[in-house]
Structures are given as C-alpha cells and as structure tokens.
Scaffold this motif. Structure first.
Motif, PDB file in Angstrom:
ATOM      1  N   ASN A 156      20.863  40.559 -29.642  1.00  0.00           N
ATOM      2  CA  ASN A 156      20.241  41.497 -30.585  1.00  0.00           C
ATOM      3  C   ASN A 156      19.447  40.747 -31.655  1.00  0.00           C
ATOM      4  O   ASN A 156      19.672  40.946 -32.857  1.00  0.00           O
ATOM      5  CB  ASN A 156      21.297  42.394 -31.255  1.00  0.00           C
ATOM      6  CG  ASN A 156      21.629  43.610 -30.400  1.00  0.00           C
ATOM      7  OD1 ASN A 156      20.748  44.230 -29.829  1.00  0.00           O
ATOM      8  ND2 ASN A 156      22.905  43.922 -30.296  1.00  0.00           N
ATOM      9  N   LYS A 157      18.542  39.906 -31.210  1.00  0.00           N
ATOM     10  CA  LYS A 157      17.749  39.157 -32.183  1.00  0.00           C
ATOM     11  C   LYS A 157      16.353  38.850 -31.640  1.00  0.00           C
ATOM     12  O   LYS A 157      16.116  38.943 -30.440  1.00  0.00           O
ATOM     13  CB  LYS A 157      18.466  37.866 -32.573  1.00  0.00           C
ATOM     14  CG  LYS A 157      18.718  36.923 -31.410  1.00  0.00           C
ATOM     15  CD  LYS A 157      18.947  35.504 -31.874  1.00  0.00           C
ATOM     16  CE  LYS A 157      20.271  35.273 -32.555  1.00  0.00           C
ATOM     17  NZ  LYS A 157      20.582  33.828 -32.675  1.00  0.00           N
ATOM     18  N   PRO A 158      15.440  38.468 -32.521  1.00  0.00           N
ATOM     19  CA  PRO A 158      14.097  38.099 -32.073  1.00  0.00           C
ATOM     20  C   PRO A 158      14.103  36.787 -31.285  1.00  0.00           C
ATOM     21  O   PRO A 158      14.883  35.871 -31.598  1.00  0.00           O
ATOM     22  CB  PRO A 158      13.314  37.918 -33.379  1.00  0.00           C
ATOM     23  CG  PRO A 158      14.111  38.607 -34.431  1.00  0.00           C
ATOM     24  CD  PRO A 158      15.542  38.474 -33.996  1.00  0.00           C
ATOM     25  N   VAL A 159      13.262  36.724 -30.271  1.00  0.00           N
ATOM     26  CA  VAL A 159      13.023  35.490 -29.521  1.00  0.00           C
ATOM     27  C   VAL A 159      11.507  35.337 -29.367  1.00  0.00           C
ATOM     28  O   VAL A 159      10.781  36.327 -29.461  1.00  0.00           O
ATOM     29  CB  VAL A 159      13.689  35.509 -28.125  1.00  0.00           C
ATOM     30  CG1 VAL A 159      15.202  35.652 -28.236  1.00  0.00           C
ATOM     31  CG2 VAL A 159      13.106  36.606 -27.255  1.00  0.00           C
ATOM     32  N   ALA A 160      11.072  34.106 -29.139  1.00  0.00           N
ATOM     33  CA  ALA A 160       9.622  33.879 -29.047  1.00  0.00           C
ATOM     34  C   ALA A 160       9.278  33.027 -27.841  1.00  0.00           C
ATOM     35  O   ALA A 160      10.033  32.122 -27.467  1.00  0.00           O
ATOM     36  CB  ALA A 160       9.125  33.188 -30.323  1.00  0.00           C
ATOM     37  N   LEU A 161       8.140  33.341 -27.248  1.00  0.00           N
ATOM     38  CA  LEU A 161       7.562  32.499 -26.203  1.00  0.00           C
ATOM     39  C   LEU A 161       6.166  32.109 -26.658  1.00  0.00           C
ATOM     40  O   LEU A 161       5.372  32.974 -27.048  1.00  0.00           O
ATOM     41  CB  LEU A 161       7.499  33.263 -24.876  1.00  0.00           C
ATOM     42  CG  LEU A 161       8.870  33.477 -24.236  1.00  0.00           C
ATOM     43  CD1 LEU A 161       8.827  34.601 -23.214  1.00  0.00           C
ATOM     44  CD2 LEU A 161       9.364  32.185 -23.589  1.00  0.00           C
ATOM     45  N   LEU A 162       5.908  30.811 -26.634  1.00  0.00           N
ATOM     46  CA  LEU A 162       4.607  30.323 -27.084  1.00  0.00           C
ATOM     47  C   LEU A 162       3.668  30.220 -25.883  1.00  0.00           C
ATOM     48  O   LEU A 162       3.934  29.485 -24.926  1.00  0.00           O
ATOM     49  CB  LEU A 162       4.773  28.954 -27.757  1.00  0.00           C
ATOM     50  CG  LEU A 162       5.603  28.981 -29.047  1.00  0.00           C
ATOM     51  CD1 LEU A 162       5.917  27.547 -29.513  1.00  0.00           C
ATOM     52  CD2 LEU A 162       4.862  29.745 -30.146  1.00  0.00           C
ATOM     53  N   LEU A 163       2.595  31.006 -25.930  1.00  0.00           N
ATOM     54  CA  LEU A 163       1.572  30.968 -24.879  1.00  0.00           C
ATOM     55  C   LEU A 163       0.707  29.740 -25.150  1.00  0.00           C
ATOM     56  O   LEU A 163      -0.016  29.683 -26.155  1.00  0.00           O
ATOM     57  CB  LEU A 163       0.723  32.229 -24.929  1.00  0.00           C
ATOM     58  CG  LEU A 163       1.437  33.543 -24.591  1.00  0.00           C
ATOM     59  CD1 LEU A 163       0.607  34.734 -25.074  1.00  0.00           C
ATOM     60  CD2 LEU A 163       1.696  33.653 -23.099  1.00  0.00           C
ATOM     61  N   CYS A 164       0.815  28.739 -24.278  1.00  0.00           N
ATOM     62  CA  CYS A 164       0.184  27.445 -24.545  1.00  0.00           C
ATOM     63  C   CYS A 164      -1.205  27.349 -23.910  1.00  0.00           C
ATOM     64  O   CYS A 164      -1.524  28.034 -22.941  1.00  0.00           O
ATOM     65  CB  CYS A 164       1.066  26.324 -24.017  1.00  0.00           C
ATOM     66  SG  CYS A 164       2.672  26.256 -24.831  1.00  0.00           S
ATOM     67  N   ARG A 165      -1.992  26.451 -24.476  1.00  0.00           N
ATOM     68  CA  ARG A 165      -3.357  26.223 -23.990  1.00  0.00           C
ATOM     69  C   ARG A 165      -3.387  25.892 -22.498  1.00  0.00           C
ATOM     70  O   ARG A 165      -4.254  26.372 -21.767  1.00  0.00           O
ATOM     71  CB  ARG A 165      -3.974  25.068 -24.801  1.00  0.00           C
ATOM     72  CG  ARG A 165      -5.355  24.642 -24.378  1.00  0.00           C
ATOM     73  CD  ARG A 165      -5.913  23.611 -25.354  1.00  0.00           C
ATOM     74  NE  ARG A 165      -6.017  24.204 -26.685  1.00  0.00           N
ATOM     75  CZ  ARG A 165      -7.098  24.879 -27.113  1.00  0.00           C
ATOM     76  NH1 ARG A 165      -8.153  24.992 -26.344  1.00  0.00           N
ATOM     77  NH2 ARG A 165      -7.112  25.404 -28.304  1.00  0.00           N
ATOM     78  N   ASP A 166      -2.433  25.084 -22.041  1.00  0.00           N
ATOM     79  CA  ASP A 166      -2.439  24.671 -20.633  1.00  0.00           C
ATOM     80  C   ASP A 166      -2.294  25.861 -19.689  1.00  0.00           C
ATOM     81  O   ASP A 166      -2.718  25.798 -18.544  1.00  0.00           O
ATOM     82  CB  ASP A 166      -1.307  23.667 -20.353  1.00  0.00           C
ATOM     83  CG  ASP A 166      -1.624  22.304 -20.944  1.00  0.00           C
ATOM     84  OD1 ASP A 166      -2.801  22.059 -21.293  1.00  0.00           O
ATOM     85  OD2 ASP A 166      -0.691  21.486 -21.068  1.00  0.00           O
ATOM     86  N   LEU A 167      -1.674  26.922 -20.161  1.00  0.00           N
ATOM     87  CA  LEU A 167      -1.523  28.115 -19.331  1.00  0.00           C
ATOM     88  C   LEU A 167      -2.715  29.054 -19.504  1.00  0.00           C
ATOM     89  O   LEU A 167      -3.235  29.597 -18.532  1.00  0.00           O
ATOM     90  CB  LEU A 167      -0.242  28.871 -19.719  1.00  0.00           C
ATOM     91  CG  LEU A 167       0.031  30.147 -18.908  1.00  0.00           C
ATOM     92  CD1 LEU A 167       0.562  29.806 -17.518  1.00  0.00           C
ATOM     93  CD2 LEU A 167       0.993  31.078 -19.632  1.00  0.00           C
ATOM     94  N   MET A 168      -3.127  29.245 -20.760  1.00  0.00           N
ATOM     95  CA  MET A 168      -4.052  30.345 -21.060  1.00  0.00           C
ATOM     96  C   MET A 168      -5.527  29.982 -20.901  1.00  0.00           C
ATOM     97  O   MET A 168      -6.371  30.852 -20.750  1.00  0.00           O
ATOM     98  CB  MET A 168      -3.823  30.825 -22.501  1.00  0.00           C
ATOM     99  CG  MET A 168      -2.426  31.347 -22.783  1.00  0.00           C
ATOM    100  SD  MET A 168      -1.888  32.624 -21.645  1.00  0.00           S
ATOM    101  CE  MET A 168      -2.928  34.010 -22.148  1.00  0.00           C
TER     102      MET A 168
END
Lengths: 172, 186
Positions: A156-168
């Motif tokens: 029950n908490k915030p989580v983050a995924l960083l969309l990185c340059r190598d992917l995007m």
C-alpha cells in the motif's frame, strides 16, 4: 519524426494493460507521446490529461479506493512537482501508486534544461523511501512493471519505474 | 452563514452520496454532526480533494460524488478545475466553502478576500454549472438543484471565518481510509 521508440512504448503500454491498469493520468512530454496516444486510442483505458502532475496522485488515490487500478505517466520534473501529494496523500493514507517517470537528464541528455532535475531524481526517490527500478531494456519491462505493481498493492505505497533513455530513445 | 449550519442543512442529503472533504474545519465539523462510512476526510494534501473526487467519479460513474472543498485548497490547485471541467463528471458536485481565509493556520486572508471569484474561475475553466450563495436557504436549494441536475457543478458557499476549537478527532486517518475503501468496493 520523433526518435522516441514506438515499439518500446508499445511494450510498456502492453505491460501496463496486463497488470490490469485501466486508468492512466498523464502530462505530456516528448518521451511519453506514443504511450499517451496508445492510451487515447484504447477504449478500455480512461486517460486523464492533467494540468499539473500532482493532481494525478489524487485521481489515482480516488480510483484505487473505488477499486480501479491506475498508473501515472510523468517526467521526472513532474515527479518533483508531485512530492507533497505523494507524501501527504499517497504515503500518509497508504495508497498504492504506480508511477512511470521518464528519466530525463541522465547520461546522453542533450537538453541543458533537463540536467538539474535528472541529477536529483534518484536521491529524492531514496529520501522518500519510494522503491524504484529502471526500465532500460525491453525484456525488463513486463516483469518489472508486474513486480512493481505487486509491491505497491501489498505494501500500500507508491513505487516508481524510471523510463530510461536506452529504452525510450531510438538513437540513445 | 456558518459552515456548520451549511453542513447541517445538507447533512441528510449526504447519506447516499460518496463524500470527500478537505482537512481542518470542514472535516471536524462534518464529523461533529456525525461520521458515516461513506465520508472520507483528506487531512492533508491541500488541493487534491477535488482530484480524488474526480478519480472516484470516473471509477464509479453510477454513483454521485460530493466534494466539500475550501477556498484555500482550491487556490492551491486551480489547474485542477480545468481538469474537472475537461472530463466533466456528471456525477460530481463540487462545493467550495469560501471563508476568504486560511482559518486553521491563523486566519490570514486568501485571494478571495481581495476579489478573486472562485465560481467565476470555475465557470471560465469550463465547469458547466456554477453558483455563489451566501445564505443557508440558498445553499440548501442550490445543493439540491446540483444533485438533481446530472451535471458537474461548482457551488461556492460564502461562510463566516469561524470554526471548531480543534481539528483532531478520534477517527484515525487510516481507519477512515480503509472503512471508506470497503464502503466504495462493497
């Protein structure tokens, strides 16, 4: 033509759909254009275009309490602009929040104006004790989004995924 | 009109509504009349009560949502009015208690004290139904009209800058949150 990867945006979008996400709040930025278009074209998805990213925290909190799975799409500067909402709504009230944050200002950044925010993003996530991981290769995307969502819901908490340059970015 | 009298005037109408309030006096006064499982008090995150209301309204289009907001909170998220108007949830009534001050932190005047018109801002943002009322009777009838209208309404109620002596109640934040979630999902 934007060199933002359509194929990899599709991998991210499909992974969000598979985790049951049915509401996406977003504020456009270059790396997110294809993801936002995919949400717009998908009759199963409710897309909420925001004026400022912090609104998305409240919208996701309301959707969660009502039983709808949601995610936020934003640039890391949008994450910076959302911090009070993250702390005093999502963390205070133990609300799961799946945040997909485009990680501008890391290695390879050409826009000078993105560099300061890039340099503080990870430190801020750690200071807020928000678990995070990186989406930097297409084969990471689906399992990491699924696992991030699992942790958000169990803790029950915030989580983050960083969309990185190598992917995007196609010519990262 | 006092905010407490305004809340008492509509309390019986809130029984079947999903209600989200802001922090401080609104939350404490509504609880003093009587807490219900369909009431959620956002005790911080100023500005986001209307965003939470939008999230709930979109997730539960068959239910009516009432947001009890305040001038200080709306001023912290004016952009949120444009998002509300853009998605125009027809099942949302947005009440703004405007006491022209930040009462709970010393009563300093907000911009509505110097002429900013929140119903005007909401209308200009695209909210289809807006009104400003200054008496309990006018508030009750405007609220009933909004419930019956089947469209997004921002109703500004001008109230006196008076409130309860304290804001902490015996309802814990997380108890309220999980009870409300259970209510919404049942």
């Amino acid at each position: 033509m934007s060199p933002v990867s359509v194929a990899h945006s599709g991998v991210v979008y499909d992974a969000l759909k598979r985790t049951g996400i049915r509401l996406l709040s977003a504020l456009p930025e270059t790396w997110l254009v294809h993801l936002i278009r995919m949400a717009e074209d998908d009759p199963e998805m409710t897309l909420v275009r925001l004026a400022k990213e912090e609104e998305g925290v409240g919208i996701s909190a309301g959707a969660h309490l009502a039983g709808v799975k949601s995610a936020m799409l934003m640039q890391n500067h949008g994450f910076l602009a959302s911090i009070n909402g993250i702390v005093s709504c999502a963390q205070l009230y133990h609300i799961p929040l799946l945040m997909l944050i485009s990680y501008r200002g890391e290695f390879g950044e050409r826009d000078p104006w993105q560099t300061e925010g890039g340099g503080v993003t990870e430190d801020l996530l750690r200071a807020l004790r928000i678990p995070f991981s990186y989406l930097d290769r297409p084969d990471h995307v689906a399992p990491r989004i699924a696992k991030a969502q699992t942790l958000a819901l169990s803790a029950n908490k915030p989580v983050a995924l960083l969309l990185c340059r190598d992917l995007m970015w196609e010519d990262a | 009109m006092t905010r407490l009298d305004a809340l008492k005037a509509i309390y019986s109408r809130l029984e079947q509504q999903i209600v989200v309030t802001i922090m401080g006096a609104v939350a404490a006064e509504l609880q003093s009349i009587g807490h219900r499982p369909n009431f959620f008090y956002l005790q911080h995150a100023m500005g986001l009560a209307s965003s939470m209301g939008l999230g709930i309204a979109l997730a539960k289009p068959d239910r009516q949502v009432v947001v009890l907001d305040g001038d200080g909170s709306v001023l912290m998220n004016l952009g949120g009015l444009t998002t509300l108007a853009r998605y125009r949830p027809r099942n949302l009534v947005h009440v703004v208690f405007d006491n022209e001050s930040l009462l709970s932190v010393g009563g300093f005047p907000t911009a509505t004290a110097t002429g900013s018109d929140l119903a005007g801002v909401a209308a200009a943002a695209g909210v289809p139904r807006t009104a400003t009322v200054a008496t309990v009777d006018a508030f009750r009838s405007a609220f009933d009209e909004a419930l019956g209208a089947g469209d997004l309404t921002t109703l500004v109620a001008k109230v006196e800058a008076v409130g309860p002596s304290g804001y902490v109640t015996d309802l814990s934040l997380l108890e309220n949150r999980f009870q409300f979630q259970r209510y919404l999902r049942s």
